[in-house]
Design an enzyme around this catalytic site. Structure first.
Site, PDB file in Angstrom:
ATOM      1  N   GLY A   1       9.145  -1.673 -24.811  1.00  0.00           N
ATOM      2  CA  GLY A   1       7.736  -1.355 -25.033  1.00  0.00           C
ATOM      3  C   GLY A   1       7.120  -0.512 -23.938  1.00  0.00           C
ATOM      4  O   GLY A   1       7.813   0.041 -23.087  1.00  0.00           O
TER       5      GLY A   1
ATOM      6  N   GLY B   1      10.121   9.421 -23.847  1.00  0.00           N
ATOM      7  CA  GLY B   1      11.557   9.104 -23.815  1.00  0.00           C
ATOM      8  C   GLY B   1      11.931   8.220 -24.995  1.00  0.00           C
ATOM      9  O   GLY B   1      12.878   8.515 -25.746  1.00  0.00           O
ATOM     10  N   HIS B   2      11.172   7.130 -25.165  1.00  0.00           N
ATOM     11  CA  HIS B   2      11.427   6.243 -26.304  1.00  0.00           C
ATOM     12  C   HIS B   2      11.215   6.984 -27.626  1.00  0.00           C
ATOM     13  O   HIS B   2      12.007   6.855 -28.563  1.00  0.00           O
ATOM     14  CB  HIS B   2      10.455   5.058 -26.291  1.00  0.00           C
ATOM     15  CG  HIS B   2      10.500   4.219 -25.055  1.00  0.00           C
ATOM     16  ND1 HIS B   2       9.480   4.193 -24.126  1.00  0.00           N
ATOM     17  CD2 HIS B   2      11.439   3.347 -24.597  1.00  0.00           C
ATOM     18  CE1 HIS B   2       9.775   3.346 -23.165  1.00  0.00           C
ATOM     19  NE2 HIS B   2      10.960   2.819 -23.418  1.00  0.00           N
TER      20      HIS B   2
ATOM     21  N   GLN C   1      17.326  -9.934 -18.395  1.00  0.00           N
ATOM     22  CA  GLN C   1      17.821  -8.803 -17.602  1.00  0.00           C
ATOM     23  C   GLN C   1      17.019  -8.597 -16.330  1.00  0.00           C
ATOM     24  O   GLN C   1      17.269  -7.658 -15.585  1.00  0.00           O
ATOM     25  CB  GLN C   1      17.876  -7.530 -18.444  1.00  0.00           C
ATOM     26  CG  GLN C   1      16.541  -6.952 -18.842  1.00  0.00           C
ATOM     27  CD  GLN C   1      16.704  -5.857 -19.888  1.00  0.00           C
ATOM     28  OE1 GLN C   1      17.063  -6.112 -21.030  1.00  0.00           O
ATOM     29  NE2 GLN C   1      16.462  -4.619 -19.509  1.00  0.00           N
TER      30      GLN C   1
ATOM     31  N   GLN D   1      19.890   8.725 -21.927  1.00  0.00           N
ATOM     32  CA  GLN D   1      20.746   9.014 -20.761  1.00  0.00           C
ATOM     33  C   GLN D   1      20.075   8.617 -19.452  1.00  0.00           C
ATOM     34  O   GLN D   1      20.729   8.435 -18.427  1.00  0.00           O
ATOM     35  CB  GLN D   1      21.116  10.499 -20.705  1.00  0.00           C
ATOM     36  CG  GLN D   1      22.206  10.738 -19.653  1.00  0.00           C
ATOM     37  CD  GLN D   1      22.435  12.189 -19.327  1.00  0.00           C
ATOM     38  OE1 GLN D   1      22.609  12.996 -20.229  1.00  0.00           O
ATOM     39  NE2 GLN D   1      22.439  12.518 -18.037  1.00  0.00           N
TER      40      GLN D   1
ATOM     41  N   SER E   1       9.316   6.759 -17.391  1.00  0.00           N
ATOM     42  CA  SER E   1       9.710   5.367 -17.316  1.00  0.00           C
ATOM     43  C   SER E   1       8.446   4.526 -17.440  1.00  0.00           C
ATOM     44  O   SER E   1       7.392   4.901 -16.917  1.00  0.00           O
ATOM     45  CB  SER E   1      10.381   5.079 -15.964  1.00  0.00           C
ATOM     46  OG  SER E   1      10.441   3.684 -15.734  1.00  0.00           O
ATOM     47  N   SER E   2       8.563   3.399 -18.131  1.00  0.00           N
ATOM     48  CA  SER E   2       7.412   2.498 -18.216  1.00  0.00           C
ATOM     49  C   SER E   2       6.978   2.082 -16.816  1.00  0.00           C
ATOM     50  O   SER E   2       5.799   1.841 -16.567  1.00  0.00           O
ATOM     51  CB  SER E   2       7.784   1.261 -19.033  1.00  0.00           C
ATOM     52  OG  SER E   2       8.358   1.655 -20.275  1.00  0.00           O
TER      53      SER E   2
HETATM   54  P1  AMP Z   1      13.404   0.572 -21.938  1.00  0.00           P
HETATM   55  O1  AMP Z   1      12.160   0.335 -22.737  1.00  0.00           O
HETATM   56  O2  AMP Z   1      13.147   1.022 -20.551  1.00  0.00           O
HETATM   57  O3  AMP Z   1      14.371  -0.591 -22.041  1.00  0.00           O
HETATM   58  O4  AMP Z   1      14.145   1.793 -22.626  1.00  0.00           O
HETATM   59  C1  AMP Z   1      14.492   1.784 -23.993  1.00  0.00           C
HETATM   60  C2  AMP Z   1      15.370   2.965 -24.299  1.00  0.00           C
HETATM   61  O5  AMP Z   1      14.682   4.172 -23.978  1.00  0.00           O
HETATM   62  C3  AMP Z   1      16.672   2.983 -23.474  1.00  0.00           C
HETATM   63  O6  AMP Z   1      17.722   3.432 -24.301  1.00  0.00           O
HETATM   64  C4  AMP Z   1      16.360   3.950 -22.379  1.00  0.00           C
HETATM   65  O7  AMP Z   1      17.508   4.590 -21.856  1.00  0.00           O
HETATM   66  C5  AMP Z   1      15.493   4.946 -23.128  1.00  0.00           C
HETATM   67  N1  AMP Z   1      14.665   5.713 -22.181  1.00  0.00           N
HETATM   68  C6  AMP Z   1      13.859   5.223 -21.216  1.00  0.00           C
HETATM   69  N2  AMP Z   1      13.300   6.227 -20.516  1.00  0.00           N
HETATM   70  C7  AMP Z   1      13.773   7.380 -21.044  1.00  0.00           C
HETATM   71  C8  AMP Z   1      13.587   8.771 -20.758  1.00  0.00           C
HETATM   72  N3  AMP Z   1      12.774   9.182 -19.778  1.00  0.00           N
HETATM   73  N4  AMP Z   1      14.240   9.681 -21.508  1.00  0.00           N
HETATM   74  C9  AMP Z   1      15.076   9.289 -22.512  1.00  0.00           C
HETATM   75  N5  AMP Z   1      15.290   7.990 -22.830  1.00  0.00           N
HETATM   76  C10 AMP Z   1      14.660   7.050 -22.112  1.00  0.00           C
END
Ligand code: AMP
Length: 284
Positions: free
Chosen positions: A28, A33-34, A58, A146, A183-184
């Site tokens: 969330g 990115g998401h 985690q 990635q 990034s969140s």
């Molecule tokens: P998270 O919410 O941080 O667990 O991320 C969920 C998904 O989004 C994971 O597959 C991450 O690798 C991807 N993700 C997070 N930040 C980015 C970003 N800046 N660019 C591409 N994918 C991202």
């Protein structure tokens, strides 16, 4: 878009969807990115499922679970705008981890280095929740970024080793205009720290430049990143790595594909970023 907060309601909603189903798991507080992953899924799947779950297993007890940013209403608006069909957003941790929960998925080897060295229980939590979500969601395709390269390698191994009939797809790292990987956790940064944060991308750019000039020595490349970070008092390196893409072991000399990655503390916020050598190569 249907939103399911109770696991018991999920199978009926899932059953109404047409295959192939693409799945985008997230914690969330969504950003581009998401959303880029949701878009990838939308382009090639008949139906798209996203999950929003801040997975407690985690996070180490010392980490930022309680502070992790959350905004479910905004996330749902964003996912709806991307044409997502179904969102699984369990409303309490007990749904996935009821009292007495005691089954863990441990992807050995790959998880002990880099992120795993700094966060010893992290990947056990990631692999466990992803395996659980794969079983619940039953997608044909899954989408990961990635940005979390080691996580993507761990998921690839998990899918192979546990025979999940799922095709794994990787999306490129989406960045802010100044190079900072989205990034969140960027929400934690003060304006001053935010100003310093693009230093991770600058380190990677510099390594790519050195590589293009012919530099292949792992120590030289690692040291070059260390020197850039030394000049920024707000940035405290956790690890700086030039590793073999298969084993994630540090390499003396870059001969094949290498994962260049770093984790840096900027204030209390831990930021990660990576690139693959030769520049432009894919992780898989
Ligand atoms: P998270 O919410 O941080 O667990 O991320 C969920 C998904 O989004 C994971 O597959 C991450 O690798 C991807 N993700 C997070 N930040 C980015 C970003 N800046 N660019 C591409 N994918 C991202």
């Amino acid at each position: 878009m249907k939103v399911i907060t109770s696991l018991g309601d999920f199978p009926a909603a899932r059953g109404a969807l047409t295959s192939p189903v693409g799945f985008v798991p997230t914690m969330g507080y969504l950003h581009e990115g998401h959303l880029s992953l949701a878009r990838m899924a939308r382009e090639s799947c008949a139906a798209v499922i996203a999950s929003i779950f801040v997975n407690p297993t985690q996070f180490a007890p010392t980490e930022d679970l309680a502070a992790y940013p959350r905004d479910l209403d905004r996330d749902l608006e964003l996912l709806e705008a991307e044409g997502v069909d179904l969102v699984l957003a369990p409303s309490d941790n007990g749904a996935l981890y009821p009292p007495g929960y005691d089954t863990w998925v441990d992807v050995a080897g790959l998880t002990h280095r880099l992120e795993g060295a700094s966060r010893p229980t992290h990947f056990r939590g990631v692999a466990t929740v992803v395996a659980k979500l794969f079983n619940i969601v039953q997608p044909q395709h899954a989408y990961f970024g990635q940005k979390d390269a080691q996580q993507a390698l761990v998921i690839r191994r998990l899918i192979r080793d546990l025979n999940f009939p799922i095709a794994l797809h990787l999306g490129p790292t989406i960045r802010e205009a100044d190079g900072l990987a989205m990034s969140s956790r960027n929400a934690y940064l003060t304006p001053e720290q935010r100003g310093a944060a693009p230093i991770l991308r600058r380190c990677l750019d510099h390594v790519e430049r050195l590589y293009a000039e012919g530099e292949r020595d792992g120590d030289v490349l690692r040291r070059a990143m260390g020197e850039i970070l030394d000049a920024e008092p707000l940035a405290l390196p956790d690890y700086i790595s030039v590793a073999d893409l298969e084993s994630l072991e540090e390499i003396a000399s870059v001969t094949g594909k290498a994962l260049v990655s770093l984790a840096v503390r900027v204030g209390k916020t831990r930021l990660i970023d990576n690139t693959i050598l030769p520049p432009g190569s894919g992780l898989f």
